[in-house]
Design a protein around this motif. Structure first.
Motif, PDB file in Angstrom:
ATOM      1  N   ALA A 125      18.098  -7.883  17.417  1.00  0.00           N
ATOM      2  CA  ALA A 125      18.704  -7.776  16.080  1.00  0.00           C
ATOM      3  C   ALA A 125      18.419  -6.399  15.538  1.00  0.00           C
ATOM      4  CB  ALA A 125      18.126  -8.839  15.142  1.00  0.00           C
ATOM      5  N   ALA A 126      19.446  -5.801  14.937  1.00  0.00           N
ATOM      6  CA  ALA A 126      19.292  -4.451  14.378  1.00  0.00           C
ATOM      7  C   ALA A 126      18.595  -4.483  13.055  1.00  0.00           C
ATOM      8  CB  ALA A 126      20.644  -3.793  14.241  1.00  0.00           C
ATOM      9  N   SER A 166      32.411  -5.735  19.122  1.00  0.00           N
ATOM     10  CA  SER A 166      31.278  -5.201  19.887  1.00  0.00           C
ATOM     11  C   SER A 166      31.378  -5.601  21.352  1.00  0.00           C
ATOM     12  CB  SER A 166      29.954  -5.706  19.305  1.00  0.00           C
ATOM     13  OG  SER A 166      29.779  -5.246  18.012  1.00  0.00           O
ATOM     14  N   GLU A 167      31.702  -6.868  21.596  1.00  0.00           N
ATOM     15  CA  GLU A 167      31.860  -7.330  22.976  1.00  0.00           C
ATOM     16  C   GLU A 167      33.023  -6.622  23.662  1.00  0.00           C
ATOM     17  OE1 GLU A 167      32.222 -11.569  22.813  1.00  0.00           O
ATOM     18  OE2 GLU A 167      30.190 -11.819  22.015  1.00  0.00           O
ATOM     19  N   SER A 191      24.078  -0.119  19.743  1.00  0.00           N
ATOM     20  CA  SER A 191      23.105  -0.014  18.655  1.00  0.00           C
ATOM     21  C   SER A 191      23.298   1.293  17.897  1.00  0.00           C
ATOM     22  CB  SER A 191      21.674  -0.133  19.182  1.00  0.00           C
ATOM     23  OG  SER A 191      21.391   0.909  20.092  1.00  0.00           O
ATOM     24  N   VAL A 192      23.705   2.348  18.595  1.00  0.00           N
ATOM     25  CA  VAL A 192      23.987   3.628  17.947  1.00  0.00           C
ATOM     26  C   VAL A 192      25.244   3.497  17.087  1.00  0.00           C
ATOM     27  CG1 VAL A 192      24.609   6.047  18.324  1.00  0.00           C
ATOM     28  CG2 VAL A 192      22.819   4.988  19.718  1.00  0.00           C
ATOM     29  N   VAL A 193      26.259   2.837  17.618  1.00  0.00           N
ATOM     30  CA  VAL A 193      27.492   2.608  16.858  1.00  0.00           C
ATOM     31  C   VAL A 193      27.179   1.818  15.596  1.00  0.00           C
ATOM     32  CG1 VAL A 193      29.746   1.472  16.898  1.00  0.00           C
ATOM     33  CG2 VAL A 193      28.960   2.728  18.909  1.00  0.00           C
ATOM     34  N   SER A 225      22.812  -7.676  10.432  1.00  0.00           N
ATOM     35  CA  SER A 225      22.250  -8.885  11.029  1.00  0.00           C
ATOM     36  C   SER A 225      22.869  -9.229  12.383  1.00  0.00           C
ATOM     37  CB  SER A 225      22.426 -10.061  10.075  1.00  0.00           C
ATOM     38  OG  SER A 225      23.790 -10.398   9.966  1.00  0.00           O
ATOM     39  N   ILE A 226      23.856  -8.483  12.811  1.00  0.00           N
ATOM     40  CA  ILE A 226      24.513  -8.766  14.082  1.00  0.00           C
ATOM     41  C   ILE A 226      23.614  -8.328  15.231  1.00  0.00           C
ATOM     42  CG2 ILE A 226      26.480  -8.158  15.556  1.00  0.00           C
ATOM     43  CD1 ILE A 226      28.114  -8.017  12.963  1.00  0.00           C
ATOM     44  N   GLU A 227      23.460  -9.207  16.196  1.00  0.00           N
ATOM     45  CA  GLU A 227      22.615  -8.917  17.343  1.00  0.00           C
ATOM     46  C   GLU A 227      23.379  -8.080  18.352  1.00  0.00           C
ATOM     47  OE1 GLU A 227      21.227 -12.653  18.797  1.00  0.00           O
ATOM     48  OE2 GLU A 227      19.850 -12.910  17.138  1.00  0.00           O
TER      49      GLU A 227
END
Length: 105
Positions: free
Chosen positions: A104-105, A17-18, A31-33, A83-85
């Motif tokens: 958090a999603a 993600s980073e 967040s869409v991904v 749970s990944i922010e």
């Protein structure tokens, strides 16, 4: 051992993600991904559960157990990924960042 696996998976997804955020900061909303990945993972887990049920009806217990175990692994992955922010996107083109931390999603 399961906690270690979950931690490794969480770290891998956060690193990716980073990496995506740094290489495509204006093109992607992580967040869409994340939401799309969760949808596909849920569909895949459901398909595995259906395969397990079909194998069980055919009397192939070993195959049913394999499909079911795969569906449970996918459900575990869904829990970790959800749970990944994900950091909030920038609010303006001037580079102002939101006062809040990651969401958090």
């Amino acid at each position: 051992m399961t906690q270690l696996h979950d931690l490794r998976l969480r770290l891998l997804v956060q690193q990716e993600s980073e990496n995506i955020a740094h290489t495509h900061p204006d093109e992607l909303d992580l967040s869409v991904v994340q939401a799309r990945c969760l949808c596909w993972l849920a569909l895949l887990a459901d398909a595995h559960e259906e395969q397990a049920s079909d194998a069980e009806r055919r009397g192939d217990v070993e195959q049913a157990m394999g499909w079911f175990a795969d569906s449970m692994r996918l459900r575990d992955v869904i829990q970790v990924v959800s749970s990944i922010e994900i950091p909030l996107p920038l609010l303006s083109e001037a580079g102002d960042r939101p006062d809040q931390g990651p969401l958090a999603a």
